[in-house]
Design an enzyme around this catalytic site. Structure first.
Site, short mmCIF file in Angstrom:
data_model
loop_
_atom_site.label_atom_id
_atom_site.label_comp_id
_atom_site.label_asym_id
_atom_site.label_seq_id
_atom_site.Cartn_x
_atom_site.Cartn_y
_atom_site.Cartn_z
N CYS A 40 -2.25 -11.18 -16.93
CA CYS A 40 -1.34 -10.26 -17.63
C CYS A 40 -2.09 -9.43 -18.67
O CYS A 40 -2.75 -9.97 -19.54
CB CYS A 40 -0.20 -11.04 -18.28
SG CYS A 40 1.07 -11.42 -17.09
N ASN A 81 -3.14 -9.04 -10.31
CA ASN A 81 -2.12 -8.95 -11.35
C ASN A 81 -1.97 -7.46 -11.67
O ASN A 81 -2.56 -6.60 -11.01
CB ASN A 81 -2.54 -9.77 -12.58
CG ASN A 81 -1.33 -10.16 -13.42
OD1 ASN A 81 -0.53 -9.30 -13.79
ND2 ASN A 81 -1.19 -11.43 -13.73
N CYS A 128 0.57 18.02 6.94
CA CYS A 128 1.53 18.42 7.98
C CYS A 128 2.77 17.53 7.91
O CYS A 128 2.66 16.31 7.99
CB CYS A 128 0.89 18.32 9.36
SG CYS A 128 2.05 18.73 10.69
#
Lengths: 430, 424
Positions: free
Chosen positions: B137, B202, B391
């Site tokens: 984290c 993470n 395209c």
């Protein structure tokens, strides 16, 4: 007894029937639709727009939340962008050319997106365009419809002063008197004219019968945006019976009515013609409460002046379209019309359609201003590619000249003529 | 029907689709619903020491592209904000009720041995199948010396992993942060510490947008914003690369990989497995659409495997790694040219303007309106693929191989390379 009555529907029903025919996009809907645009190289939709609006450009601006920029991108090419968003036959113009017709997902809703952008023009700004310094030149414009006001606005931007001579008591031309009510509700035509003239330098005089030779003496140049003041005649036995009238007259009356419940309409209505006016009168008759409305056209669906979209719109409004019916005569009882008689162009058989009212919608004609030197072509004013007439100081555009009879074309005619008039005035010393 | 059972570091699950440690696995209520929906496993939202942390409102930011919502997603939420014993009790109950599903527990405590030992013992008591060390984290907890603050220092990764392996019989997964310059360093450190598996990625450090009215980054908490962890479909390419970096690293051999990062479909999952993931974890996809997305993940993977003749995950596990090489090993003599299918072309001109303005001026335009035509100028086309990407029509532009008769030659052999080893 002819069954012609006012107030066939309640005011609530009438209000619903004559409210905005297209629901405007909300922000989420506009973003989703704008994000469908491929942002084509030299986009076919731009080629298909008579005024050449940078359509992918304004759609991209909508997608990025640059609504003010989107509106200006539209208005700088088409000052009537708001009404064109509502009345343009987009299926045969920009949307008809959209490459997404080909890949099967259906074209962008360009009209609705254009409306979204122009509806959200910053209301705190009085007018988005500034005038160039005053030139001291004065131009007379005849007709306060889309052609005349488009020309007036473009001339005013270039610093010229404009006096508009309008025959009626109100500006807007067909937007005010001719377009079906549900396409331009809520007094949109008047609000748009107020916006356009807010640039300044444009004076509109009403109830004017202008004479061309006097205008040419008093002004540096003249633009004629006369529209089509005349109605093509339908020389038919019984055409003078009661209940027979011109569609354009009835539509003008409807557009100006304070109370739609006051308009008398027949229970059974026959419309003779095949153009957009025929569609407009038929659908409006139906929405006023007519029980049975038939459009009788002398040729097939491909030959109709009304676009396929408009034909389908009439049919989904409960209007019956009958093809290959050549009008023969109108029959009446006690002076009031009772039936319209036709010959089938396919098998020659006679056919009678009972009716209480007949609307003639077989086309309109130009009533040019009297001047021996003003040349005509096929009954309309002859002009060159800049809109200049046979008179060196007179230009013309809109429905009084040859070309598509569309609001957007009239706007382009006015804009193009203004550019030419400006060059002419610059060259004209003193 | 293919056999979708998966085994990672000895942990078995009925399918490779697990929920990642995140809000969807914060409570028994959610995990119960996920298992009922068919998910093969769940990594419980990260547990920490009591007292529990406190979260802010709001917590999530998102990136929409052309009306497609949540292409990218970020959060400033921390680890679980519920008391440790409540979580442990619920984990125990879930594992008891769902013995065939993989239940892992994500952990994050300060970088000292005692707290890790203590929490591992408590988790072991729940009967959970394994633990995942949250070294990933990048927001909030990292300011307190945990999460990515550990994951960014290979020595810490190795040290904590070693403590944990010594303290528990459970398999240890190490969750890696992508916020490093070389993912192999923390991966090798995990391996050295004895990790059974790595989970990655993470979230990526991010600011998803700035509110131009309030002049604050979003998500905004009382007028201020903070950087958060970025995830969702937008990060999948980054995750695929980092997973493959570890999968092809001989020094990481033997360590299992749990792939994470923008996975929302069976196809995403198959791509991760083909690049060496043994299983995958999902968060944003579930948060966007709910747990039901696993239906098509299971069904789609099954159908695709059946079509390819793969009977079990191992049959294609790592199958794309053989074709992942360094740039210098690519065949410099291979040649492609763009071919525009005139029957499919809708004349939008995007290929032309992209090539004209930003590439090689290799697509010519002729005619106007519906008659206009776009064609490749073969001599100018370098086969870069840009036109085929812009395209909007499927299969309208094909990148077609040119038979130039030239043999395989890579850059190390190319005489145009001043440092090339002699060709032949």
């Amino acid at each position: 007894m002819a069954d012609i009555q006012a107030g066939r529907l309640s005011s609530a029903e009438l209000a619903e029937n004559f409210a905005d025919v297209h629901r405007p996009l909300d922000r989420a809907g506009a973003l989703a639709e704008a994000n469908r645009c491929y942002f084509c190289f030299e986009a076919p939709c731009v080629d298909a727009c008579p005024t050449g609006i940078d359509i992918p450009g304004f759609i991209r601006a909508i997608a990025t939340d640059n609504l003010g920029g989107a509106a200006l991108t539209i208005l700088k090419e088409n000052i009537f962008g708001g009404s064109c968003a509502r009345v343009c036959p987009t299926d045969i113009l920009c949307q008809g050319a959209c490459v997404r017709n080909v890949d099967g997902d259906g074209p962008l809703a360009i009209g609705l997106l254009q409306r979204h952008a122009t509806d959200h023009l910053d209301p705190s700004v009085a007018h988005p365009f500034a005038r160039a310094p005053e030139t001291g030149k004065a131009v007379a414009v005849v007709g306060a419809g889309p052609a005349g006001l488009s020309c007036s606005h473009a001339l005013a931007r270039r610093g010229h002063n404009v006096v508009v001579f309008e025959a009626r008591g109100k500006p807007g031309g067909l937007n005010e008197f001719g377009i079906a009510a549900y396409k331009l509700p809520d007094d949109f035509a008047q609000r748009e004219v107020a916006f356009i003239t807010a640039i300044g330098g444009i004076e509109i005089r009403y109830d004017q019968q202008a004479a061309l030779d006097r205008l040419r003496q008093e002004f540096d140049a003249v633009f004629l945006g006369l529209g089509q003041g005349g109605v093509r005649d339908l020389d038919l036995p019984g055409a003078d019976l009661q209940g027979v009238q011109n569609a354009v007259d009835y539509i003008a009356e409807l557009r100006q009515a304070d109370d739609l419940a006051s308009l008398p309409i027949g229970a059974s209505v026959v419309v003779i013609g095949g153009g957009n006016t025929a569609i407009d009168i038929a659908v409006q008759a139906k929405r006023l409460g007519a029980e049975d409305v038939t459009i009788a056209y002398r040729r097939g669906p491909e030959q109709m002046g009304a676009t396929p979209h408009e034909q389908a719109f009439a049919q989904t409004n409960g209007v019956r379209i009958k093809h290959w019916l050549q009008p023969l005569r109108l029959e009446g009882d006690g002076g009031a019309v009772q039936a319209a008689l036709f010959t089938s162009a396919q098998n020659g058989a006679e056919q009678s359609i009972p009716c209480d009212m007949v609307f003639k919608a077989v086309g309109q004609t130009c009533l040019p201003m009297a001047d021996d030197d003003l040349q005509l072509a096929d009954g309309r004013i002859a002009v060159d590619q800049d809109g200049r007439t046979s008179l060196p100081d007179v230009w013309a555009g809109g429905d009084c000249v040859a070309g598509e009879d569309l609001t957007v074309q009239a706007v382009q005619d006015g804009k193009r003529a203004a550019r030419a008039i400006d060059l002419y005035l610059q060259d004209k010393k003193g | 029907m293919a056999d979708l059972r998966c085994e990672i570091a000895g942990i078995k699950a009925p399918n490779p689709f697990w929920l990642a440690s995140a809000p969807p696995t914060d409570k028994a209520y959610n995990v119960e619903r996920a298992f009922k929906a068919g998910w093969g496993g769940a990594v419980w939202k990260t547990l920490g020491e009591d007292p529990p942390i406190v979260n802010t409102t709001s917590r999530y930011g998102a990136v929409a592209v052309n009306g497609q919502r949540m292409v990218g997603f970020n959060n400033i939420e921390l680890i679980t904000d519920r008391p440790l014993d409540v979580n442990l009790m619920e984990i125990k109950q879930i594992k008891r009720d769902w013995p065939d599903r993989a239940v892992l527990v994500s952990l994050m405590v300060p970088c000292e041995e005692a707290p890790w030992k203590k929490i591992l013992a408590a988790v072991e008591d729940t009967g959970a199948d394994g633990v995942e060390l949250n070294f990933g984290c990048p927001h909030g907890m990292s300011e307190r010396g945990m999460g990515s603050a550990v994951g960014q220092v290979p020595e810490y990764v190795e040290m904590v992993t070693r403590w944990c392996k010594a303290a528990t019989r459970m398999p240890v997964f190490v969750k890696l942060t992508p916020n490093v310059t070389n993912i192999q360093a923390p991966a090798r450190a995990a391996k050295a510490g004895g990790a059974d598996a790595v989970s990655l990625i993470n979230t990526v450090n991010s600011i998803v947008s700035v509110d131009l009215d309030s002049m604050a980054p979003t998500p905004t908490v009382d007028g201020k914003g903070s950087h958060g962890g970025y995830c969702g479909p937008a990060v999948k390419p980054i995750a695929l690369h980092l997973v493959a970096q570890i999968a092809r690293d001989p020094e990481c051999a033997g360590m299992a990989i749990s792939g994470i990062g923008g996975i929302e479909t069976w196809r995403d999952s198959a791509e991760f497995i083909a690049l060496g993931s043994h299983g995958i974890q999902v968060c944003t996809g579930a948060m966007h659409y709910g747990f039901k997305i696993v239906d098509d993940m299971i069904d789609g993977l099954n159908n695709w495997m059946d079509g390819k003749g793969y009977r079990r995950l191992a049959d294609f596990h790592g199958a794309a790694l053989a074709n992942l090489v360094d740039w210098q090993d690519l065949n410099i003599n291979a040649e492609l040219v763009a071919r525009i299918d005139q029957d499919k072309c809708i004349k939008c001109g995007l290929c032309h303007i992209a090539c004209q303005d930003t590439a090689h001026q290799a697509i010519a335009v002729s005619g106007r309106g519906p008659a206009r035509r776009f064609e490749t100028i073969d001599a100018e086309c370098v086969g870069c693929n840009l036109c085929a990407h812009v395209c909007p029509v499927e299969d309208c532009i094909a990148m077609t191989p040119v038979d130039n008769g030239k043999p395989y030659m890579n850059w190390t052999q190319d005489p145009r390379n001043p440092h090339a080893s002699a060709a032949e």
